[in-house]
Design an enzyme around this catalytic site. Structure first.
Site, mmCIF file in Angstrom:
data_model
loop_
_atom_site.group_PDB
_atom_site.id
_atom_site.type_symbol
_atom_site.label_atom_id
_atom_site.label_comp_id
_atom_site.label_asym_id
_atom_site.label_seq_id
_atom_site.Cartn_x
_atom_site.Cartn_y
_atom_site.Cartn_z
ATOM 1 C CE LYS A 173 -1.824 2.836 2.626
ATOM 2 N NZ LYS A 173 -1.648 4.008 1.528
ATOM 3 C CB SER A 226 3.938 9.389 11.084
ATOM 4 O OG SER A 226 2.553 8.748 11.238
ATOM 5 C CG ASN A 227 7.419 8.020 15.799
ATOM 6 O OD1 ASN A 227 7.813 8.538 14.763
ATOM 7 N ND2 ASN A 227 8.030 7.496 16.785
ATOM 8 N N GLY A 230 2.370 4.495 12.757
ATOM 9 C CA GLY A 230 3.074 3.190 12.950
ATOM 10 C C GLY A 230 2.929 2.480 14.235
ATOM 11 C CD GLU A 247 13.649 1.441 9.964
ATOM 12 O OE1 GLU A 247 13.785 2.535 10.603
ATOM 13 O OE2 GLU A 247 14.106 0.207 10.361
ATOM 14 C CB CYS A 281 13.147 9.378 8.282
ATOM 15 S SG CYS A 281 14.023 8.437 7.250
ATOM 16 C CD GLN A 328 4.891 17.615 5.471
ATOM 17 O OE1 GLN A 328 4.412 17.123 6.429
ATOM 18 N NE2 GLN A 328 6.102 17.880 5.048
ATOM 19 C CD GLU A 379 9.728 13.124 11.463
ATOM 20 O OE1 GLU A 379 8.874 12.572 11.586
ATOM 21 O OE2 GLU A 379 10.671 12.536 11.009
#
Ligand code: NAD
Length: 476
Positions: A173, A226-227, A230, A247, A281, A328, A379
């Site tokens: 995906k 993204s955290n 994820g 990651e 990243c 963004q 981030e």
């Protein structure tokens, strides 16, 4: 306008239910492509087809799998200019970066094609005189790969190439912002003769297909993004017993010690912070500088930030393109507003740039911020570098490690002893000495510590850990 983009399931391009627009972030009125987005039924079919294709693909001799990867690499190489151009048009990185990234994907495919000729196990002495004891690596099964938009072909390549080379089937995906690059990559595999079902590609909104993909019968999930997303997916996948590799984000420091070559340091920090508009990243976002050289380093960095040409990614004079989306731009601008409220000053840049209505952000150098400011802690994923003074080497290391993340870190010094000590002291998965924090070679392990990664490393031979499992055989 090309044909509408479609998902690829069981070796066929599948019409979708909703139509989405893929726009050029440099000129949002320009529609690069239309996408016939998949729904949950298409996602489910992709997994079913992958499961059906798995036994034959697993049993295909590894060198024959490698041959298909090699053919895909050759096709992609022949198309690199066209693919790079489309990548630049939908993602916003410069044409040179986009073609370079496409060529990186070619090299990754070739690397893993080569790995199919490497040993796949080892023999052991047995306690019994008559036993032949060996262990070999076997594919895990069906792998779900979920990828972000910021490296729309390199990241998929470093997941798909090892997964397929080691004998897994993949349901992929891609991120919603970059469907055209995903279709180019898929075509290379299809045209190279990858058997139907071995790779399924689901182009759709995560809100429409995400839950179905995660609930499906897959043995492994490899995710880059993204955290926030994820971690959520990790919990769901683990609850179902799937193996997970994540990651995630970074907040990468560059430490500039007083004895550094300041011209080199400023140039490398600028590259790490501003290339690809900071949307890496591994981008440099905290520049920790020994006080004695703070001013001269800042001057040099500001000169780079002001001098780097912002503009259309297809214009060869452009060094920094737009951010990838309106969301963004809003996010990065929000961090800069926060920085001003926290008492920070923009020594260069500081806000969006008005070019063709595109999502441009000026390369920005911030000063005067404390360690608690959100722009220093979180981030940002934009061309923003925050300068932070340090009183000593120890102070600089503490500042570098003062983050939940641990992806990449750079140090600038002429003292080899200090450099090696930093490599030991800093908590990061990648350390660069006198080099920008971004930029990776493909044949070495990649991943982070702390909140930046979870599971085994990607790239190089390290990828084998995730995409295979041991089978131990006792023969009498
Ligand atoms: P994201 O987390 O928003 O999305 C990543 C992928 O997950 C996309 O394909 C998205 O569609 C999908 N997704 C989102 N919700 C989902 C759901 N509920 N179910 C299934 N799939 C879902 O990240 P992004 O904005 O695309 O990428 C930027 C982030 O990626 C940054 O945080 C960056 O640091 C990180 N990143 C990390 C690395 C690394 O190697 N550590 C590399 C590149 C990018």
């Amino acid at each position: 306008m090309p044909e509408p983009l479609r998902s690829y399931v069981a070796g066929e391009w599948r019409a979708g239910t909703a139509t989405l627009e893929d726009v050029n972030p440099a000129r949002p009125s320009e529609v690069v492509a239309e996408v016939q987005a998949a729904d949950a039924a298409v996602a489910e079919e992709a997994i079913t087809a992958a499961r059906a294709a798995f036994p034959a693909w697993r049993d295909t001799p590894a060198p024959a799998r490698g041959e298909i990867l090699r053919r895909a690499a050759d096709l992609l190489e022949a198309r690199a200019e066209e693919v790079g151009r489309d990548l630049a048009r939908e993602e916003g990185k410069t044409l040179a970066e986009a073609i370079g990234e496409t060529r990186r994907a070619v090299a990754i495919l070739r690397y893993y094609a080569g790995q199919t000729l490497e040993p796949d196990g080892e023999t052991y002495p047995s306690a019994s005189r008559s036993t032949f004891l060996y262990a070999r690596r076997e594919p895990v099964g069906v792998v779900l790969a979920i990828t972000p938009w910021n490296f729309p072909i390199a990241i998929p390549a470093w997941k798909l190439a090892p997964a397929l080379a080691y004998g897994n089937c993949v349901v992929w995906k891609p991120a919603e912002l970059v469907p055209l690059t995903a279709v180019h990559f898929t075509r290379a595999f299809a045209d190279a003769g990858l058997p139907a079902g071995v790779l399924g590609v689901v182009l759709g909104r995560s809100s429409d297909v995400g839950a179905t993909l995660l609930a499906g019968p897959v043995e492994a999930v490899t995710f880059t993004g993204s955290n926030e997303v994820g971690r959520r997916l990790q919990l769901e996948a683990i609850a179902r017993g799937a193996k997970v590799q994540l990651e995630l984000g970074g907040k990468n420091p560059a430490v500039v010690l007083a004895d550094a070559d300041l011209d080199l340091a400023a140039e490398q920090v600028a590259r790490g912070a501003f290339l690809s508009a900071g949307q890496k990243c591994t981008a440099t976002s905290r520049v920790i500088v020994e006080r004695a050289v703070l001013e001269p380093l800042a001057e040099r960095l500001v000169e780079h930030a002001r001098g780097w040409r912002l503009g259309d990614p297809l214009d060869p004079r452009t060094v920094v393109g737009p951010l990838a989306s309106a969301a963004q731009l809003e996010r990065v601008a929000g961090y800069l507003d926060g920085a001003r409220r926290d008492g920070g000053t923009a020594l260069a840049g500081g806000g969006p740039a008005a070019i063709d209505g595109g999502y441009y952000m000026q390369p920005t150098v911030l000063a005067g911020l404390g360690p608690e400011s959100a722009v220093v802690r979180e981030e940002v994923f934009g061309p923003v570098a925050a300068l932070l003074p340090a009183d000593s080497y120890a102070d600089a290391v503490d500042a570098a490690n003062d983050t939940p993340f641990g992806l990449s870190a750079a140090v600038f010094t002429r003292d080899l002893g200090r450099a090696l000590r930093f490599a030991k002291d800093v908590r990061a998965g990648v350390v660069k000495v006198n080099q920008e924090s971004a930029g990776l070679e493909l044949h070495v392990p990649f991943g982070g510590t702390k909140a930046s990664s979870s599971g085994s490393r990607e790239q190089g031979k390290a990828a084998r850990e995730f995409f295979t499992e041991w089978k131990t055989v006792y023969v009498d």
